[in-house]
Design a protein around this motif. Sequence first.
Motif, mmCIF file in Angstrom:
data_model
loop_
_atom_site.group_PDB
_atom_site.id
_atom_site.type_symbol
_atom_site.label_atom_id
_atom_site.label_comp_id
_atom_site.label_asym_id
_atom_site.label_seq_id
_atom_site.Cartn_x
_atom_site.Cartn_y
_atom_site.Cartn_z
ATOM 1 N N GLU A 67 1.114 -1.187 -0.076
ATOM 2 C CA GLU A 67 0.397 0.088 -0.058
ATOM 3 C C GLU A 67 0.436 1.304 0.521
ATOM 4 O O GLU A 67 0.650 2.172 -0.290
ATOM 5 C CB GLU A 67 -1.314 -0.283 1.107
ATOM 6 N N ASN A 68 2.267 0.778 0.290
ATOM 7 C CA ASN A 68 3.174 2.321 0.364
ATOM 8 C C ASN A 68 4.107 2.188 -0.941
ATOM 9 O O ASN A 68 4.771 1.263 -0.576
ATOM 10 C CB ASN A 68 4.004 2.270 2.013
ATOM 11 N N THR A 69 3.934 3.023 -1.302
ATOM 12 C CA THR A 69 4.450 3.186 -3.136
ATOM 13 C C THR A 69 6.190 3.029 -2.484
ATOM 14 O O THR A 69 6.377 2.541 -2.726
ATOM 15 C CB THR A 69 4.218 4.108 -3.652
ATOM 16 N N ASN A 70 6.544 4.023 -2.090
ATOM 17 C CA ASN A 70 8.071 4.729 -1.516
ATOM 18 C C ASN A 70 8.672 2.842 -0.959
ATOM 19 O O ASN A 70 9.671 2.792 -1.338
ATOM 20 C CB ASN A 70 7.908 5.200 -0.929
ATOM 21 N N LEU A 71 7.772 2.726 -0.442
ATOM 22 C CA LEU A 71 8.199 1.162 0.560
ATOM 23 C C LEU A 71 8.501 0.112 -0.504
ATOM 24 O O LEU A 71 9.598 -0.518 -0.865
ATOM 25 C CB LEU A 71 8.188 0.715 1.290
ATOM 26 N N SER A 72 7.518 0.069 -1.322
ATOM 27 C CA SER A 72 7.191 -1.235 -2.958
ATOM 28 C C SER A 72 8.592 -0.504 -3.764
ATOM 29 O O SER A 72 9.483 -1.435 -4.306
ATOM 30 C CB SER A 72 6.389 -0.960 -4.028
#
Length: 297
Positions: free
Chosen positions: A132-137
């Motif tokens: 859900e967290n694009t940055n984490l992805s």
Amino acid sequence: MAATAASLTLGLGGFVAWQQTGYHWWTWWQGDVAGIVIVAPLVLSWARPQRAGWTPDRGAELVMFAIALLVAATASFAWPYGTSLPFFFLLLPFMIWAAYAFSEPEVTTAAAVVCGIAVWQTVAGRGPFATENTNLSLLLLQAFMSTVAVMGLALSAVLDERRRAAERLKQAHDELEQFVYVAAHDLQEPLRSVLNFTDMLGRRRDRLDPESRDYLGFIESGVSRMRRILADLLAFSQVDRKAGEPVEVDCEKALDNTLEGLKAALDESGAVVTRDPLPTVTGVATLLELVLQNLIG
């Protein structure tokens, strides 16, 4: 520098809160590193002159590898978010396959293809790195891509260096074979002169005293042995690289021939050679005599 400049610009422009600048700096820096380790080797490896030597079998293997890699990469990242399985580990054997079977351009291309598919599917919300967290992805995806690229490059570099070393060794071996052939061929002419004069002395054997006849016998035996060694060296330097076919060799006789050739050196040094009973073995007589000569010498 690029990550620092970008993070400061975003912070000064109010697009990113200052307390998140470090987090965004780390994301930006890791993305730059991933791009460098994937794109730069791809460009540099294909910019170098490519070595020839492609065969139909190698071309067929490359086609099989490309199809299998595309299928495996697509299947590893095609799972919807929330149901994805860690199939991406199956891609690591493909990088090992590429490093062993092909050269650096193919390895870097395979890494770029895998990373391209991974980015495409992750941005679309599929695959094991979609969250859900694009940055984490992005952070997870960049770590995976860097691992794949570095592993493939490191293994490919080591194997490529080993292949180059093997080529240098083969070239040195071929040059040594050529040198042996030329040396053995050229040495036959002076040996032929010695043999002719020895034959002339042999016709006058009855005029020589017993000690001179013994010396003449030693010369004849040594010249005959030298001719056989040179002939075997010539045969050894040919394409088949054989100094005669293996036969049953009496090691007692081989040692006698060796001691006869070393008689002058043994007499001069005062050495005494003793032996236990020696067997009969399968091998090449001349090469076995050379082994004994080196050991005793």
